[in-house]
Design a protein around this motif. Structure first.
Motif, PDB file in Angstrom:
ATOM      1  N   PRO A  56       0.822  -1.219   0.000  1.00 54.09           N
ATOM      2  CA  PRO A  56       0.000   0.000   0.000  1.00 54.09           C
ATOM      3  C   PRO A  56       0.853   1.265   0.000  1.00 54.09           C
ATOM      4  N   SER A  57       0.263   2.315  -0.537  1.00 55.60           N
ATOM      5  CA  SER A  57       0.939   3.612  -0.636  1.00 55.60           C
ATOM      6  C   SER A  57       0.240   4.605   0.297  1.00 55.60           C
ATOM      7  N   PRO A  58       0.982   5.551   0.888  1.00 57.58           N
ATOM      8  CA  PRO A  58       0.326   6.517   1.779  1.00 57.58           C
ATOM      9  C   PRO A  58      -0.829   7.226   1.081  1.00 57.58           C
ATOM     10  N   ASN A  59      -1.923   7.345   1.779  1.00 54.75           N
ATOM     11  CA  ASN A  59      -3.102   7.988   1.227  1.00 54.75           C
ATOM     12  C   ASN A  59      -3.873   8.580   2.400  1.00 54.75           C
ATOM     13  N   ASP A  64      -5.549   2.554   3.008  1.00 54.46           N
ATOM     14  CA  ASP A  64      -5.859   1.124   2.844  1.00 54.46           C
ATOM     15  C   ASP A  64      -6.233   0.458   4.171  1.00 54.46           C
ATOM     16  N   PHE A  65      -5.723   1.015   5.272  1.00 56.92           N
ATOM     17  CA  PHE A  65      -5.982   0.391   6.581  1.00 56.92           C
ATOM     18  C   PHE A  65      -7.133   1.074   7.319  1.00 56.92           C
ATOM     19  N   ALA A  71      -0.590   8.136  11.346  1.00 54.48           N
ATOM     20  CA  ALA A  71      -0.659   6.727  11.775  1.00 54.48           C
ATOM     21  C   ALA A  71      -0.921   5.824  10.575  1.00 54.48           C
ATOM     22  N   GLY A  72      -1.754   6.292   9.632  1.00 53.80           N
ATOM     23  CA  GLY A  72      -2.038   5.517   8.427  1.00 53.80           C
ATOM     24  C   GLY A  72      -0.793   5.405   7.552  1.00 53.80           C
ATOM     25  N   ASP A  73      -0.049   6.516   7.441  1.00 54.36           N
ATOM     26  CA  ASP A  73       1.201   6.493   6.661  1.00 54.36           C
ATOM     27  C   ASP A  73       2.170   5.474   7.257  1.00 54.36           C
ATOM     28  N   LEU A  74       2.254   5.482   8.586  1.00 53.17           N
ATOM     29  CA  LEU A  74       3.216   4.583   9.244  1.00 53.17           C
ATOM     30  C   LEU A  74       2.842   3.114   9.058  1.00 53.17           C
ATOM     31  N   GLU A  78       5.146   0.176   7.676  1.00 53.13           N
ATOM     32  CA  GLU A  78       5.266  -1.149   8.313  1.00 53.13           C
ATOM     33  C   GLU A  78       4.950  -2.264   7.327  1.00 53.13           C
ATOM     34  N   ALA A  79       4.059  -1.972   6.369  1.00 53.23           N
ATOM     35  CA  ALA A  79       3.724  -2.976   5.346  1.00 53.23           C
ATOM     36  C   ALA A  79       4.966  -3.340   4.533  1.00 53.23           C
TER      37      ALA A  79
END
Ligand SMILES: Cc1ncc(COP(=O)(O)O)c(C=O)c1O
Length: 330
Positions: A56-59, A64-65, A71-74, A78-79
C-alpha cells in the motif's frame, strides 16, 4: 533496478533480485518499468518481470488500513517491513517509490513515513530507489522531492525536469558507496544504449539546471505552490470536491460523487472515460486549461507560472465545476 541488482551481486548477495513497489505507483512503460508499475496490463504484456510485489501507498484521504493521518502512513511503512520479511530479506534487492506519487493522486506523506521506510531498507539491506521523474527539479518546492522529507535514497531516477522537457534526457544518480563498489571491483554496468550520454541533451540539461538555480525556480515553486493550494482550498465548497492537496506546484483536487462516502468518479484509467470526468475535461479544455482527470484533477503548472495565471486556472475550474455539477444534478 539493474544497478541495484548488480550492486547486490557485487556485495555478495546474488540471490537478492526482488523489487518491492507500491500500489498506485507509476514508473514507466518500458518492460522493466512497467513491471513495477501497479496498473500494468497483464492481458497484453504479461507475464511481467519475476519477483515484483506491491504494498500500500500513503493515502491521507482513503487509507488502505482505514486509519487517518500520520498513523495511516506509518502502517504503510510497516507494510514494507512485512513484505520484506514475507519475501525473505535475503531475496529482496530494492524498494521503489516516488517521494510524492503523482500517479497515485498526489498524497503527501508524513516525513515520518519516509524516515521509517529508510530505516527499514537500511536494516534489511534493501536499496531505496526514489523515483524523482516528476518530483525532481523543483516541482515540490525543493530541488528534489526527497528533500521535502529529509530522506536520502541509495538511487534516484530522474528525467522530465532535468531538461524541463526541452531535450530528451534521463539519468540515475547513485550514492558514493554504490559508485565506489563498482570502482573497487573494476566492473562496468552493462547498460550501453544507442542514445546514452547524448551530448546535445546533456548540454540542454546543464543549461536548464543553471537557469533553475539562477532563477531560484524550486523556491518559487514552494511560494507559488502555497498560493495555488490556498486558492484551490476555496473550491471545497463544491459538492464534488472531496479533497485538495499538494506540495509545491504538484497539486491535486479530488473529485467525488459523494463527499460522505468518498465514492469516486471511476477508478484508475477507467476514470478518464467516466461521464462527469469527461465533461470536466471537455469544459476545461474549451477554456484553455489543459489538464487531465484520473480520479483527481491534477494541476502541475510550469514553475514560472504567475499569480494571474493561477487565479485564472482556479476561476476556470470553479466555473467548469459549477456547469458540470448543474448538468449532472448535484
Ligand atoms: C514517476 C514517473 N516515473 C517514471 C516515468 C517514466 O519515465 P519515462 O517515460 O522517461 O520512461 C514517468 C513518466 O511519466 C513518471 O511519471
Amino acid at each position: 533496478m539493474k544497478i541495484a541488482k548488480q550492486l547486490q551481486a557485487l556485495r555478495g548477495f546474488p540471490k537478492r533480485y526482488k523489487v518491492i513497489a507500491r500500489r498506485g505507483g507509476y514508473h514507466g512503460s518500458t518492460f522493466g518499468a512497467m513491471s513495477i508499475t501497479a496498473s500494468r496490463n497483464e492481458k497484453y504484456f504479461g507475464p511481467f518481470m519475476y519477483g515484483v510485489s506491491f504494498i500500500p501507498s500513503p493515502n491521507r484521504y482513503r487509507n488502505d488500513f482505514g486509519v487517518e493521518g500520520e498513523a495511516g502512513d506509518l502502517l504503510c511503512a510497516e507494510a514494507l517491513e512485512q513484505e520484506i520479511k514475507a519475501q525473505g530479506p535475503e531475496t529482496v534487492a530494492a524498494f521503489i517509490g516516488e517521494p510524492i506519487s503523482a500517479a497515485n493522486g498526489v498524497h503527501v506523506p508524513s516525513a515520518s513515513y519516509w524516515r521509517k521506510v529508510r530505516e527499514i531498507c537500511t536494516r534489511h539491506g534493501v536499496l531505496l530507489i526514489l523515483d524523482e521523474v516528476i518530483n525532481g527539479f523543483g516541482r515540490t518546492g525543493t530541488m528534489f522531492g526527497c528533500q521535502q522529507f529529509d530522506v536520502v535514497p541509495d538511487l534516484m531516477t530522474m528525467a522530465k525536469g532535468l531538461s524541463s522537457g526541452y531535450a530528451p534526457i534521463a539519468a540515475v544518480a547513485v550514492g558514493d558507496e554504490i559508485y565506489e563498489e563498482f570502482q573497487k571491483q573494476e566492473v562496468a554496468l552493462a547498460h550501453l544504449l544507442t542514445f546514452g550520454g547524448q551530448a546535445v541533451s546533456c548540454a540542454a540539461a546543464l543549461k536548464n539546471l543553471e537557469i533553475l538555480r539562477r532563477e531560484e525556480l524550486p523556491q518559487r515553486s514552494a511560494v507559488e505552490g502555497r498560493y495555488l493550494l490556498s486558492r484551490l482550498e476555496g473550491l471545497r465548497s463544491h459538492p464534488t470536491v472531496g479533497d485538495v492537496r499538494g506540495r509545491g506546484l504538484l497539486t491535486a483536487v479530488e473529485l467525488v460523487r459523494d463527499k460522505t462516502t468518498k465514492e469516486p468518479f471511476g477508478v484508475g484509467p477507467a476514470a478518464a472515460s467516466e461521464p462527469f470526468n469527461r465533461k470536466m475535461n471537455e469544459l476545461l479544455a474549451e477554456r484553455g486549461l489543459l489538464t487531465r482527470i484520473f480520479g483527481t484533477l491534477q494541476l502541475c503548472p510550469p514553475l514560472v507560472v504567475t499569480r494571474d495565471e493561477i487565479d485564472r486556472m482556479v476561476a476556470i475550474i470553479d466555473e467548469c465545476l459549477t456547469i458540470a455539477e448543474r448538468e449532472f444534478g448535484f
